[in-house]
Design an enzyme around this catalytic site. Sequence first.
Site, short mmCIF file in Angstrom:
data_model
loop_
_atom_site.label_atom_id
_atom_site.label_comp_id
_atom_site.label_asym_id
_atom_site.label_seq_id
_atom_site.Cartn_x
_atom_site.Cartn_y
_atom_site.Cartn_z
N PRO A 51 8.28 -0.33 1.55
CA PRO A 51 8.66 -1.61 2.13
C PRO A 51 7.65 -2.69 1.73
O PRO A 51 6.45 -2.49 1.84
CB PRO A 51 8.62 -1.36 3.64
CG PRO A 51 8.74 0.12 3.78
CD PRO A 51 8.07 0.70 2.57
N GLU A 52 8.15 -3.80 1.22
CA GLU A 52 7.30 -4.92 0.85
C GLU A 52 7.42 -5.99 1.93
O GLU A 52 8.07 -5.77 2.96
CB GLU A 52 7.69 -5.42 -0.54
CG GLU A 52 7.61 -4.30 -1.58
CD GLU A 52 8.02 -4.72 -2.99
OE1 GLU A 52 7.84 -5.89 -3.36
OE2 GLU A 52 8.56 -3.86 -3.73
N HIS A 80 11.57 14.12 11.13
CA HIS A 80 10.46 13.29 10.65
C HIS A 80 9.98 12.27 11.68
O HIS A 80 9.34 11.29 11.32
CB HIS A 80 10.85 12.60 9.35
CG HIS A 80 11.24 13.55 8.26
ND1 HIS A 80 10.33 14.41 7.68
CD2 HIS A 80 12.45 13.79 7.67
CE1 HIS A 80 10.96 15.15 6.76
NE2 HIS A 80 12.23 14.79 6.74
#
Length: 285
Positions: free
Chosen positions: A2-3, A91
């Site tokens: 993710p940016e 997760h």
Amino acid sequence: MPELPEVETVRRGLEKLILGKTIQSVEVKYPKMIHTDLDAFCQDLPGQEIRAMGRRGKYLLFYLTDLVLISHLRMEGKYFFYPDEVPLRKHAHVFFHFTDGSTLVYEDVRKFGTFDLLAKSQEETMEVLIPELIESYFLTKKIGPEPTEVDFKEPAFQAALKKSKKPIKSALLDQKLVAGLGNIYVDEVLYRAKVHPARLGQSLTAREAKAIRKETIAVLAQAVEKGGSTIRSYSNAFGEDGTMQEEHQVYGKTGQPCLHCGTPIEKIQLGGRGTHFCPHCQKEN
């Protein structure tokens, strides 16, 4: 990974979902993610109200009653909000249980995400905590300015480039020149600025540096507006995909014609990262 646009989109989603909620308990399944004292993390968070959500570069900031929780999503981190029952998921690693029965869950397939907890001393007020501790934290991380007209100043950017012996793509990725760019948006920025990704920073002209700054601000703002890019597994806090991938002009377009000249887009490895560019519009020499 993710940016900035993806992290900002998550921030906006969480702001709508968890603001005003009070943490009742914290459950940590994978302690290595917690970069502050684990016992303090689990003991100090209960009773804290989530007052505001912030972001610095690719980091999420949870402003609490008198603490600040800093979350870095790294490669695959995601947040899921459950109003009542929490499903079993492989997760899921960190659980923030709220007093109203809802839960915020942090999931991370690769387990690379991190959490830091900043606390004020007894003498400090929150007004001191917010600017000083956070500024100090990000100074140690060497995070550059936000990609805005106000913060990302052209003279400082050009001066830093003149000293850089790195390829411009690598220089933009290390977060020191400007915060928030990752592999996807660096390729997009350099394509739109017509700069080859392997050019050394110190070789760039003032005009090229100006174009990179302009396109960095524009591309990241556009990506925020589009809710980020969904390439593999990214989704926002509501589980929705972003649409910026529909606006990509070079990333993931290997072999497709350049929108400007028709030359096939090429992909090379640069600094261990897949890198897309037009060999005609972005000449190396």
